[in-house]
Design an enzyme around this catalytic site. Structure first.
Site, PDB file in Angstrom:
ATOM      1  N   HIS A  61       1.051  -1.467   0.191  1.00  0.00           N
ATOM      2  CA  HIS A  61       0.179  -0.059   0.447  1.00  0.00           C
ATOM      3  C   HIS A  61       0.401   1.375   0.210  1.00  0.00           C
ATOM      4  CE1 HIS A  61      -3.575  -2.856   2.369  1.00  0.00           C
ATOM      5  NE2 HIS A  61      -3.665  -2.634   0.938  1.00  0.00           N
ATOM      6  N   LYS A  90     -19.412  -4.504   7.557  1.00  0.00           N
ATOM      7  CA  LYS A  90     -17.871  -5.225   7.694  1.00  0.00           C
ATOM      8  C   LYS A  90     -16.887  -5.863   8.979  1.00  0.00           C
ATOM      9  CE  LYS A  90     -14.525  -6.393   4.288  1.00  0.00           C
ATOM     10  NZ  LYS A  90     -13.496  -6.084   2.975  1.00  0.00           N
ATOM     11  N   ARG A 143      -1.759  -6.007  -8.564  1.00  0.00           N
ATOM     12  CA  ARG A 143      -0.740  -7.066  -8.082  1.00  0.00           C
ATOM     13  C   ARG A 143      -0.125  -7.796  -9.268  1.00  0.00           C
ATOM     14  NH1 ARG A 143      -3.529  -7.911  -2.400  1.00  0.00           N
ATOM     15  NH2 ARG A 143      -4.612  -8.178  -4.187  1.00  0.00           N
ATOM     16  N   SER A 181      -3.437  -7.921   2.758  1.00  0.00           N
ATOM     17  CA  SER A 181      -3.634  -7.206   4.476  1.00  0.00           C
ATOM     18  C   SER A 181      -4.135  -8.944   5.314  1.00  0.00           C
ATOM     19  CB  SER A 181      -4.739  -6.620   4.425  1.00  0.00           C
ATOM     20  OG  SER A 181      -4.635  -5.321   3.896  1.00  0.00           O
TER      21      SER A 181
HETATM   22  O1  PNS Z   1      -9.315  -2.598   0.118  1.00  0.00           O
HETATM   23  P1  PNS Z   1     -10.546  -2.419  -0.606  1.00  0.00           P
HETATM   24  O2  PNS Z   1     -11.164  -3.559   0.751  1.00  0.00           O
HETATM   25  O3  PNS Z   1      -9.944  -4.057  -1.754  1.00  0.00           O
HETATM   26  O4  PNS Z   1     -11.164  -1.642  -0.794  1.00  0.00           O
HETATM   27  C1  PNS Z   1     -12.283  -2.076  -1.758  1.00  0.00           C
HETATM   28  C2  PNS Z   1     -13.114  -0.405  -1.585  1.00  0.00           C
HETATM   29  C3  PNS Z   1     -13.331   0.128  -0.081  1.00  0.00           C
HETATM   30  C4  PNS Z   1     -12.819   0.449  -2.377  1.00  0.00           C
HETATM   31  C5  PNS Z   1     -14.678  -0.495  -2.325  1.00  0.00           C
HETATM   32  O5  PNS Z   1     -15.244  -1.556  -1.586  1.00  0.00           O
HETATM   33  C6  PNS Z   1     -15.199   0.632  -2.387  1.00  0.00           C
HETATM   34  O6  PNS Z   1     -15.095   1.568  -2.902  1.00  0.00           O
HETATM   35  N1  PNS Z   1     -16.391   0.188  -1.158  1.00  0.00           N
HETATM   36  C7  PNS Z   1     -17.290   1.763  -1.339  1.00  0.00           C
HETATM   37  C8  PNS Z   1     -18.756   1.535  -2.113  1.00  0.00           C
HETATM   38  C9  PNS Z   1     -18.636   1.426  -2.699  1.00  0.00           C
HETATM   39  O7  PNS Z   1     -18.637   3.098  -3.408  1.00  0.00           O
HETATM   40  N2  PNS Z   1     -19.559   0.489  -4.012  1.00  0.00           N
HETATM   41  C10 PNS Z   1     -19.807   0.390  -5.323  1.00  0.00           C
HETATM   42  C11 PNS Z   1     -18.139   1.048  -6.390  1.00  0.00           C
HETATM   43  S1  PNS Z   1     -17.656  -0.685  -6.244  1.00  0.00           S
END
Ligand code: PNS
Length: 168
Positions: free
Chosen positions: A26, A50, A101, A139
């Protein structure tokens, strides 16, 4: 013409994620993003439905300490709830940063990027490839290894390694 820039001409990017906890991968992506964009905000998702290992405050604290340690104090850290594009509109950010990645990341990232574009056509998603030495990191794998007593100091910044040890 897309409105990805601020009135000042600057570009504000948001690097969203769970960061539960932050990894060296990150930090590597944040470093690359701030070398390209004027402003980068790491946005920690606050999703009460979550289950996470660390609270939002803990995740923010680990991120801030790691960024300062790496000389990336210019990168800001914030949290958000709900839709990412709604949060981005409130802070007037035009770019979503995500790290890639391996090919296995692509399908999920592609789906998210296109959904975010459908929701907010003015916002672009930009991907940075992590350094190959961090390509195996996530993570989840770090949490598993740490919970079983393994040494994760090469995978996460010291602030996260300490928290993982404390929170085993
Ligand atoms: O580190 P992660 O868990 O892969 O991050 C995922 C994240 C937080 C970027 C994604 O779940 C997100 O943007 N969630 C917010 C809800 C949202 O906007 N959903 C629609 C886009 S798919």
């Amino acid at each position: 013409m897309k409105k990805t820039k601020l009135k000042s001409g600057k570009i504000r990017a948001v690097y969203p994620g769970s960061f539960d906890p932050v990894t060296r991968g990150h930090i590597d992506v944040a470093k690359r993003a701030i070398s390209v964009f004027d402003e980068v905000v790491i946005a920690v998702i606050n999703n009460p439905s979550k289950k996470t290992r660390f609270s939002v405050a803990e995740r923010i604290s680990m991120l801030k300490k790691s960024l300062v340690r790496e000389g990336l104090g210019k990168v800001k850290v914030d949290s958000f709830e709900g839709l990412l594009v709604h949060y981005m509109k409130t802070i007037k950010a035009g770019i979503i940063v995500r790290g890639l990645r391996a090919v296995s990341d692509f399908e999920y990232e592609f789906q998210m990027a296109l959904m975010n574009r459908a929701l907010a056509p003015d916002i672009e998603t930009v991907f940075f490839m992590t350094d190959a030495k961090y390509a195996y990191l996530s993570s989840s794998i770090v949490k598993e290894v740490a919970s079983l007593g393994g040494d994760v100091s090469s995978a996460v910044p010291p602030s996260a390694a300490a928290q993982l040890k404390k929170n085993r």
